[in-house]
Design a protein around this motif. Sequence first.
Motif, PDB file in Angstrom:
ATOM      1  N   SER A 193      29.166  35.003  36.922  1.00  7.61           N
ATOM      2  CA  SER A 193      29.390  35.864  38.080  1.00  7.61           C
ATOM      3  C   SER A 193      28.219  35.799  39.049  1.00  7.61           C
ATOM      4  CB  SER A 193      29.607  37.319  37.629  1.00  7.61           C
ATOM      5  OG  SER A 193      30.821  37.436  36.916  1.00  7.61           O
ATOM      6  N   CYS A 205      26.560  37.678  41.794  1.00  4.15           N
ATOM      7  CA  CYS A 205      26.633  39.117  42.054  1.00  4.15           C
ATOM      8  C   CYS A 205      25.675  39.611  43.131  1.00  4.15           C
ATOM      9  CB  CYS A 205      26.321  39.891  40.770  1.00  4.15           C
ATOM     10  SG  CYS A 205      27.424  39.545  39.398  1.00  4.15           S
ATOM     11  N   SER A 213      36.355  46.056  35.551  1.00  4.34           N
ATOM     12  CA  SER A 213      36.881  46.058  36.916  1.00  4.34           C
ATOM     13  C   SER A 213      37.125  47.499  37.329  1.00  4.34           C
ATOM     14  CB  SER A 213      38.184  45.258  37.002  1.00  4.34           C
ATOM     15  OG  SER A 213      37.962  43.894  36.729  1.00  4.34           O
ATOM     16  N   ARG A 264      27.920  43.491  41.137  1.00  5.89           N
ATOM     17  CA  ARG A 264      29.323  43.246  41.465  1.00  5.89           C
ATOM     18  C   ARG A 264      29.507  41.814  41.938  1.00  5.89           C
ATOM     19  NH1 ARG A 264      33.628  46.701  45.231  1.00  5.89           N
ATOM     20  NH2 ARG A 264      35.474  45.590  44.434  1.00  5.89           N
ATOM     21  N   HIS A 265      30.456  41.136  41.313  1.00  8.67           N
ATOM     22  CA  HIS A 265      30.731  39.743  41.636  1.00  8.67           C
ATOM     23  C   HIS A 265      31.364  39.600  43.012  1.00  8.67           C
ATOM     24  CE1 HIS A 265      32.092  35.602  41.285  1.00  8.67           C
ATOM     25  NE2 HIS A 265      33.323  36.005  41.566  1.00  8.67           N
ATOM     26  N   GLU A 266      30.961  38.526  43.696  1.00  9.83           N
ATOM     27  CA  GLU A 266      31.578  38.139  44.966  1.00  9.83           C
ATOM     28  C   GLU A 266      31.746  36.632  44.939  1.00  9.83           C
ATOM     29  OE1 GLU A 266      30.191  38.059  49.578  1.00  9.83           O
ATOM     30  OE2 GLU A 266      30.065  40.008  48.563  1.00  9.83           O
ATOM     31  N   THR A 283      35.094  34.901  35.510  1.00  8.42           N
ATOM     32  CA  THR A 283      34.122  35.776  36.155  1.00  8.42           C
ATOM     33  C   THR A 283      34.270  37.197  35.626  1.00  8.42           C
ATOM     34  OG1 THR A 283      35.614  36.290  38.002  1.00  8.42           O
ATOM     35  CG2 THR A 283      34.122  34.415  38.278  1.00  8.42           C
ATOM     36  N   ASP A 299      34.036  41.023  37.080  1.00 15.07           N
ATOM     37  CA  ASP A 299      34.117  41.683  38.386  1.00 15.07           C
ATOM     38  C   ASP A 299      32.898  42.579  38.622  1.00 15.07           C
ATOM     39  OD1 ASP A 299      34.961  42.633  40.795  1.00 15.07           O
ATOM     40  OD2 ASP A 299      36.554  43.898  39.989  1.00 15.07           O
ATOM     41  N   TRP A 300      32.746  43.597  37.778  1.00 10.99           N
ATOM     42  CA  TRP A 300      31.583  44.493  37.816  1.00 10.99           C
ATOM     43  C   TRP A 300      30.812  44.324  36.517  1.00 10.99           C
ATOM     44  CZ3 TRP A 300      30.861  49.305  40.951  1.00 10.99           C
ATOM     45  CH2 TRP A 300      31.744  49.387  42.041  1.00 10.99           C
TER      46      TRP A 300
END
Length: 226
Positions: A97, A99, A119, A152-154, A172, A174-175
């Motif tokens: 991830s 982040c 998530s 937090r993943h982007e 991945t 997410d959080w």
Amino acid sequence: MSLMGKAALAMWWDVTSDIRGEFEDWHSHEHYRERLGIPGFLRANRWSQTDGGEGVFQMYELEDYEVVTSNAYLERLNAPTPWSTKMMPHHRNMVRSQCRVLETGGGSVARHALTVRFSSVAGKEEALRKSLRSLIQQLVVRPGCVGGHVLRHETPAIAMTKEQIIRGGDRTADWVFLAMGYEEQALQQLAQTNLSQEAMVQRGAQTGVESMLYTLSYSTTPAGIA
């Protein structure tokens, strides 16, 4: 001491026992030198699954999120060394991830790390973040603990890299919530109470929360391997 930058690369994978020794040699002596030579990589931290399992948790602290799409980083990802090419297929069940750091407080490196992947329920993101911020404030002074961090993943707008192709692709998270501490029991209790599945759902997370406890293997900065 909070996380050093505004972003982080958080990764989890499994390494079988027959390759573990070589993996740790490669990761410590070649891979860390390579990654920490990239502008914006501020610190590298590796933990091993506390119960003796195959799991590895790796986090790179980054100056900012733009590092994950920088030319210097992408050049490395698309031109792995011969040793890296050999080791990449041994990163089993990879979760990776890229982040942004949403919240950070207290210690970022400690003997133990509890990682919680989850998530958010749609519309509850801010409430979830506020709740976890409050928890971090407690962990900074809680016996056995030293701090907590919210990532937090982007997904970056880049093509799949050669390293990812060798691994067969990555999942991945997410959080991510990271709880750091010096007492294993304190983090185990945290996983069963404040960060349990039920507690996280009440905070605004979806079901399917995944948590694991790790013990520090190696932490260094660019200056430490210069």
